[in-house]
Design a protein around this motif. Structure first.
Motif, PDB file in Angstrom:
ATOM      1  N   ARG A  74      10.966   2.820  -8.368  1.00  0.00           N
ATOM      2  CA  ARG A  74      10.415   1.751  -7.458  1.00  0.00           C
ATOM      3  C   ARG A  74      11.511   0.511  -7.688  1.00  0.00           C
ATOM      4  N   GLU A  75      11.614   0.353  -9.009  1.00  0.00           N
ATOM      5  CA  GLU A  75      12.773  -0.733  -9.188  1.00  0.00           C
ATOM      6  C   GLU A  75      14.012  -0.718  -8.492  1.00  0.00           C
ATOM      7  N   LYS A  76      14.390   0.495  -8.573  1.00  0.00           N
ATOM      8  CA  LYS A  76      16.098   0.693  -8.040  1.00  0.00           C
ATOM      9  C   LYS A  76      15.858   0.541  -6.579  1.00  0.00           C
ATOM     10  N   ALA A  77      14.681   1.138  -6.128  1.00  0.00           N
ATOM     11  CA  ALA A  77      14.468   0.787  -4.565  1.00  0.00           C
ATOM     12  C   ALA A  77      14.346  -0.599  -4.197  1.00  0.00           C
ATOM     13  N   ASP A  78      13.907  -1.486  -5.068  1.00  0.00           N
ATOM     14  CA  ASP A  78      13.814  -2.809  -4.765  1.00  0.00           C
ATOM     15  C   ASP A  78      15.327  -3.405  -4.923  1.00  0.00           C
ATOM     16  N   ARG A  79      15.848  -3.156  -5.925  1.00  0.00           N
ATOM     17  CA  ARG A  79      17.006  -3.918  -6.094  1.00  0.00           C
ATOM     18  C   ARG A  79      18.306  -3.394  -5.073  1.00  0.00           C
ATOM     19  N   GLU A  80      18.167  -2.290  -4.686  1.00  0.00           N
ATOM     20  CA  GLU A  80      18.924  -2.016  -3.386  1.00  0.00           C
ATOM     21  C   GLU A  80      18.646  -2.625  -2.136  1.00  0.00           C
TER      22      GLU A  80
END
Length: 613
Positions: A74-80
């Motif tokens: 979820r965090e990776k998706a948010d950063r992207e």
């Protein structure tokens, strides 16, 4: 019977259930574990269960890893997502900025073209309207400039030695006290107009102040740097470039000395009349607008310069005019640069007028009982229009110093003395000597009158006048400094100002003498003083200058203004005239790079810096 049997069966069933519950409770309490999940307590079976039993759900470790993996995803998706949004925003912002800059630039160009800014309507530049110059004299900037200078003139022609810097900052005969912290960073020795122009382009781009230097004989702090920077020494530019005998002119570089020039011209029966102190060079003579002992007959430097090649503050090279003896074409830039003391441009070539040597010449010397009687004799000779070449005055103190120094082979009467130079035909020279001798007797007080019988005696008599400054300096005490100042007044006031100044000098108690080119109302005082007597010397010079201005005279007849006399110009010429000079300086040198602070101030003085009038 049946009822009894039924109750018995029910009781047996209840007991069996209670026993099973008790066994399960005991087993759980001894071999099971509990954890919390979602706020509900959940029990997990002991690992001691038989191996063929299948667990009812995932282990604790598995659930934890699953949770971490999901969170990271979820965090990776948010950063992207955020990076994508920022990239899109930055791209939009850059595009907007680019558009805005193009729009502003186009608008500024259009407005500047269609609606140019009104020029400064002022014809003058008052001191109150000036802004302090912004120079760049930091170590890094100067070291970078040094590399540029080396590339232009060669490493051997850029000096940073302590002796060179000291020599180009002051002299033992300068009346201005230099500040060691304002010495130049380096001395550059160019060899051509092109090299001077390239050096100035470097200084202009880097905003480095520049002071020009040739003979170094000036007296009022003219070549003393006030802003650090560099010194441009013309020592390598010492050539006579062309002699046009038929046209009576010569083209020279700035480091040609007037004495050497006259030695060369003498071979062609020519000479160059201006004759300031020994060692003076053409560049400095132009800068100060000098004259010398021949000024009464031949005029000052400005009468003998036809044309100049000048490097401006930004490196632009100009030539002020061609070689004809007369011209009425355009502004007289030649005379504008004469006397400008290197504040408007650096002179790299000069076309000078020369003249034919007179057929005959002679010298006469007359001594008088008082300085007033000597001055009265001068006024009478000039008033009667006697066409002599020069009239020089030396007071009794000066004659005593000459005797003590032993600079000449004869002893002189230690009395106020006039030196006369006569030129023309043999008959004309003899007639002039006779007339002057009669005038000297008539005004009274003439103690002696000697005239030269030949060339050797003529040289001997005149040599005393040329030794005046050095003879006075010869009687200095340890620690003494020398101050040489000059003024000029209308001829009718010459006896008054010389007599009053002589009396004032006596009152100070300072060792002093008076010499002068009195044929054109110009005279000098030479003062010796130590550090504790500096204020006494300053006050004496101040009174002399004030006296000259009150007699409708000038603060300097030939020394120039430099740093010492600049604050007197307002009193002599008026503030608006000085403001006009400052406007010319700003027009030619807007960054104030060339010999900053000389002639006119470019920023307001500090409190107490200017003497009260």
């Amino acid at each position: 019977m049946s009822q009894l049997t039924s109750r018995t069966s029910t009781n047996l069933a209840r007991r069996a259930a209670a026993a099973r519950s008790s066994c399960v409770a005991v087993a759980l309490s001894s071999s099971s574990s509990t954890t919390a999940r979602g706020g509900v307590r959940v029990r997990y079976a002991s690992t001691n269960e038989p191996p063929n039993r299948t667990p009812s759900g995932p282990s604790f470790k598995g659930q934890m890893m699953e949770s971490i993996t999901q969170r990271m995803a979820r965090e990776k998706a948010d950063r992207e997502r955020i990076a994508k949004e920022q990239g899109e925003s930055a791209s939009s912002r850059n595009a907007a900025i680019t558009f805005m800059l193009l729009f502003v630039g186009a608008s500024a160009w259009l407005l500047g073209t269609k609606y140019p800014r009104d020029p400064d309507p002022s014809s003058t530049l008052p001191l109150s309207a000036t802004r302090p110059p912004k120079h760049k004299t930091g170590k890094a900037e100067l070291e970078a400039a040094w590399a540029d200078f080396v590339e232009i003139v060669g490493k051997e022609n850029v000096s940073t030695t302590a002796d060179d810097l000291e020599q180009h900052a002051t002299s033992e005969w300068s009346s201005h006290q230099s500040d060691p912290s304002e010495r130049p960073f380096c001395v550059v020795y160019p060899g051509s107009t092109d090299e001077v122009a390239r050096v100035m382009k470097v200084c202009h781009a880097r905003r480095i102040p520049v002071v020009g230097y040739s003979g170094g004989t000036s007296l009022e702090g003219h070549f003393t740097p006030t802003r650090g920077g560099i010194c441009v020494d013309f020592n390598r530019m010492d050539k006579v470039l062309a002699l046009h005998k038929e046209d009576l002119d010569v083209v020279v570089q700035p480091a040609v000395g007037w004495e050497g020039l006259n030695e060369m011209l003498a071979e062609h029966n020519l000479f160059f009349p201006p004759d300031p102190g020994p060692g003076a060079m053409i560049g400095g003579m132009i800068g100060t607008g000098c004259s010398g002992t021949n000024a009464y007959r031949y005029g000052t430097m400005k009468e003998w310069v036809l044309s100049l090649t000048v490097v401006m503050a930004d490196g632009t090279v100009i030539k002020t005019r061609q070689r004809p003896r007369k011209s009425s074409a355009g502004y007289d830039l030649t005379r504008l640069f004469i006397g400008s003391e290197g504040t408007l441009g650096l002179v790299t070539e000069a076309t000078l007028k020369v003249t034919v040597k007179p057929q005959s010449s002679s010298v006469a010397v007359a001594s008088f009982g008082s300085i007033r009687q000597a001055a009265d004799c001068v006024a009478k000779v000039v008033g009667d229009g006697i066409p002599i070449a020069a009239i020089e005055i030396l007071d009794d103190d000066q004659m005593r110093f000459i005797n003590r120094a032993g600079a000449t082979s004869r002893q002189w009467a230690e009395a106020p003395t006039l030196f006369f130079k006569f030129t023309g035909t043999d008959k004309g020279v003899k007639e002039q000597i006779s007339i002057v001798r009669d005038i000297a007797k008539k005004v009274g007080g003439a103690l002696t009158f000697d005239f030269a019988k030949g060339d050797q005696e003529q040289t001997e008599l005149w040599s005393a006048r040329k030794e005046a400054l050095w003879s006075t300096m010869n009687v200095r005490r340890p620690g003494d400094h020398v101050w040489t100042g000059d003024v000029a007044v209308p001829m009718s006031r010459l006896p008054d100002i010389i007599e009053e100044t002589k009396q004032d000098l006596k009152k100070t108690g300072l060792t002093s003498s008076i010499v002068g080119h009195v044929g054109d109302g110009n005279f000098h005082i030479i003062l010796l003083y130590n550090d504790s007597e500096r204020k006494l010397a300053e006050d004496c010079v101040h009174r002399m200058v004030k006296r000259a201005i009150e007699m409708e005279g000038t603060v300097s007849g030939e020394h120039g203004v430099g740093l010492v006399k600049r604050d007197y110009l307002n009193h002599e010429l008026g503030e608006t005239t000085v403001d006009a000079m400052r406007k010319i300086k700003a027009a030619f040198d807007p960054l104030c790079l060339l010999n900053c602070d000389k002639v006119v101030r470019v920023e307001k003085p500090k409190a107490g810096e200017v003497a009260e009038w």
